[in-house]
Design a protein around this motif. Structure first.
Motif, short mmCIF file in Angstrom:
data_model
loop_
_atom_site.label_atom_id
_atom_site.label_comp_id
_atom_site.label_asym_id
_atom_site.label_seq_id
_atom_site.Cartn_x
_atom_site.Cartn_y
_atom_site.Cartn_z
N SER A 4 0.82 -1.23 0.00
CA SER A 4 0.00 0.00 0.00
C SER A 4 0.85 1.27 0.00
O SER A 4 0.32 2.38 -0.01
CB SER A 4 -0.93 0.01 1.22
N TYR A 5 2.19 1.12 0.01
CA TYR A 5 3.07 2.28 0.02
C TYR A 5 2.96 3.04 -1.31
O TYR A 5 2.95 2.46 -2.39
CB TYR A 5 4.52 1.83 0.24
N LYS A 6 2.85 4.35 -1.22
CA LYS A 6 2.73 5.20 -2.40
C LYS A 6 4.11 5.74 -2.77
O LYS A 6 4.69 6.56 -2.05
CB LYS A 6 1.77 6.37 -2.16
N GLY A 7 4.63 5.26 -3.88
CA GLY A 7 5.96 5.69 -4.31
C GLY A 7 6.00 7.15 -4.69
O GLY A 7 5.06 7.67 -5.28
N LYS A 8 7.12 7.82 -4.35
CA LYS A 8 7.26 9.24 -4.65
C LYS A 8 7.98 9.48 -5.97
O LYS A 8 7.91 10.58 -6.52
CB LYS A 8 8.02 9.93 -3.51
N THR A 9 8.72 8.47 -6.44
CA THR A 9 9.44 8.60 -7.71
C THR A 9 9.10 7.41 -8.59
O THR A 9 8.51 6.42 -8.14
CB THR A 9 10.97 8.62 -7.48
N LEU A 10 9.50 7.51 -9.86
CA LEU A 10 9.24 6.41 -10.79
C LEU A 10 9.94 5.13 -10.34
O LEU A 10 9.38 4.03 -10.45
CB LEU A 10 9.71 6.80 -12.20
N TYR A 11 11.17 5.27 -9.81
CA TYR A 11 11.92 4.08 -9.39
C TYR A 11 11.32 3.46 -8.13
O TYR A 11 11.32 2.24 -7.95
CB TYR A 11 13.40 4.40 -9.17
N GLU A 12 10.79 4.31 -7.23
CA GLU A 12 10.12 3.77 -6.04
C GLU A 12 8.87 2.99 -6.45
O GLU A 12 8.61 1.91 -5.91
CB GLU A 12 9.75 4.90 -5.07
N CYS A 13 8.14 3.54 -7.40
CA CYS A 13 6.92 2.86 -7.88
C CYS A 13 7.28 1.54 -8.54
O CYS A 13 6.62 0.51 -8.32
CB CYS A 13 6.17 3.75 -8.87
N LEU A 14 8.34 1.55 -9.37
CA LEU A 14 8.78 0.32 -10.03
C LEU A 14 9.22 -0.71 -8.99
O LEU A 14 8.90 -1.90 -9.10
CB LEU A 14 9.92 0.62 -11.00
N ALA A 15 9.95 -0.24 -7.97
CA ALA A 15 10.44 -1.15 -6.93
C ALA A 15 9.28 -1.83 -6.21
O ALA A 15 9.28 -3.05 -6.00
CB ALA A 15 11.31 -0.38 -5.95
N ILE A 16 8.27 -1.07 -5.82
CA ILE A 16 7.10 -1.63 -5.14
C ILE A 16 6.36 -2.60 -6.06
O ILE A 16 5.93 -3.69 -5.65
CB ILE A 16 6.16 -0.51 -4.68
N ASP A 17 6.23 -2.23 -7.33
CA ASP A 17 5.51 -3.08 -8.27
C ASP A 17 6.23 -4.41 -8.51
O ASP A 17 5.58 -5.46 -8.59
CB ASP A 17 5.33 -2.34 -9.61
N LEU A 18 7.53 -4.38 -8.63
CA LEU A 18 8.28 -5.61 -8.85
C LEU A 18 8.25 -6.50 -7.60
O LEU A 18 8.17 -7.73 -7.70
CB LEU A 18 9.73 -5.29 -9.24
N PHE A 19 8.32 -5.89 -6.43
CA PHE A 19 8.19 -6.64 -5.18
C PHE A 19 6.82 -7.31 -5.14
O PHE A 19 6.70 -8.50 -4.82
CB PHE A 19 8.35 -5.69 -3.99
N THR A 20 5.79 -6.54 -5.48
CA THR A 20 4.41 -7.05 -5.46
C THR A 20 4.24 -8.21 -6.44
O THR A 20 3.66 -9.25 -6.11
CB THR A 20 3.42 -5.93 -5.82
#
Length: 411
Positions: free
Chosen positions: A238-254
């Motif tokens: 449920s963490y909201k990424g602040k940058t494109l890389y943070e979003c990618l990191a959360i998505d790949l983990f998910t």
């Protein structure tokens, strides 16, 4: 009474090696080839010496060149040397208490194993790994080889030279260089693997194997915890990424968590061809095991999110620009470093008890299923493990439906 001498029956030799002039075959120059004849258990095997002679210069009763034979000394020297090789091989078989056939003896002498140094075998194994596209594993072998060369100055030694004293010296040298326990263990496991390959390929005899006494298992520490609880997983998802890389990191983990703990290397190389009947089907790069798991709803959303008509890949890690295996490996290494850095920062912000990485998703997937009562063997199959040898023997018998049912416990 006449006492008669008892005539002992002639014992036929079990095997015999001699040189013949093979008169049945005549070469264009009128000469006949000289051959080694091996007789054993009624079977015969012939092997050419690579030289020939005219019948008039050969003594067929003594099986040797006549006194007037041109190059007599050279021919005799070849015969003596080759016969010696066969006798030495026969003696080796006797010492090892091994039986042999005439064909096996000829093959062994005619195709001797070339003596290889430790450096030779390292180079050969590294090439094999590169050829099979296991580049990171090849790099590990190169790293260990360089470490051994620093310790010993060179590796122009034979495996029989690596004994307990040598191994202890290497261990002490590694410790003096302040390497961590698990790093030392990894170096020794790689060396042990290479020694086993050398034995398997008849480069060194098993009697020289030092790892029955030198236990590599003592060189490993208990691996730090790499999984998080289910409620912490929800915090990450449920963490909201602040940058494109943070979003990618959360998505790949998910995606990894909801796709049976797929590791980063395999995830990076997924293409649209790996999507079949609402399932992910791929061959795990590390173990070559076929993985076939259902696509979870969140995983489908992520595939749709990163769908790119101009790229065959599911995620923006590799592209058509990365053509060679080395280019792909370099790119994957670069991206995973950035992804894991972002995940660690996110983990700290969420006050997670361990460093958050893509590998945590894989461990957590397995841990959550285990705590839900799922059979370890089913989990092992879905992960594509090969190290759990006991369970892997019968893992292939499980049906997809069992993994499908098990994965319903992820949330």
């Amino acid at each position: 009474m006449v006492l008669e001498d008892k005539v002992k029956p002639r014992v036929k030799p079990k095997f015999m090696v001699n040189v013949l002039c093979y008169k049945s075959k005549t070469l264009a120059n009128g000469e006949h080839p000289l051959v080694i004849r091996v007789c054993k258990d009624g079977k015969k095997k012939y092997q050419s010496l690579g030289i020939s002679i005219k019948a008039e210069y050969w003594d067929f009763s003594k099986n040797q060149p006549k006194r007037n034979c041109p190059n007599k000394e050279a021919i005799q020297q070849i015969i003596i040397q080759k016969t010696k090789e066969y006798q030495e091989q026969i003696l080796e078989y006797k010492v090892e208490n091994r039986d042999f056939t005439a064909r096996a003896l000829v093959d062994k002498v005619s195709n001797p194993v070339t003596a290889k140094t430790v450096k030779d075998v390292f180079d050969l194994q590294i090439k094999r790994l590169i050829d099979t596209k296991r580049l990171r594993y090849a790099e590990m072998h190169e790293l260990v080889m360089r470490s051994l060369i620093k310790f010993n100055s060179h590796l122009d030694i034979y495996f029989s030279d690596i004994d307990i004293t040598w191994l202890k010296g290497y261990e002490n040298w590694l410790r003096a260089n302040n390497l961590k326990e698990n790093t030392i263990g990894l170096r020794f496991r790689t060396l042990r693997t290479l020694f086993n390959i050398a034995i398997e390929e008849k480069i060194v005899k098993s009697e020289y194997y030092p790892f029955d006494t030198f236990k590599v298992s003592k060189l490993s520490q208990k691996t730090a915890k790499r999984s998080i609880s289910k409620d912490k997983v929800l915090d990450v998802l449920s963490y909201k990424g602040k940058t494109l890389y943070e979003c990618l990191a959360i998505d790949l983990f998910t995606f990894s968590y909801f796709s049976a703990g797929i590791n980063f290397v395999d995830m990076a190389q997924l293409t649209k061809d790996n999507l079949l009947d609402n399932r992910i089907v791929y061959v795990r790069k590390k173990t070559k095991k076929l993985i076939n798991v259902p696509l979870q709803p969140l995983a489908i959303k992520l595939i749709d999110k990163y769908s790119d008509a101009n790229s065959p890949y599911l995620f923006p890690i590799l592209s058509k620009l990365h053509k060679t295996e080395q280019q792909k490996a370099n790119r994957i290494h670069k991206v995973i470093s950035k992804v894991n850095k972002n995940l660690k920062d996110i983990g700290k912000e969420l006050n997670l008890p361990i460093d958050l990485t893509t590998y945590v998703a894989r461990h957590t997937y397995a841990t959550v299923l285990k705590r839900s009562g799922v059979n370890t063997s089913i989990i092992s199959e879905s992960l594509g493990h090969s190290s759990e040898k006991v369970t892997q023997i019968y893992l292939d018998s499980f049906e997809n439906s069992q993994i499908d049912e098990a994965m319903k416990n992820l949330l």
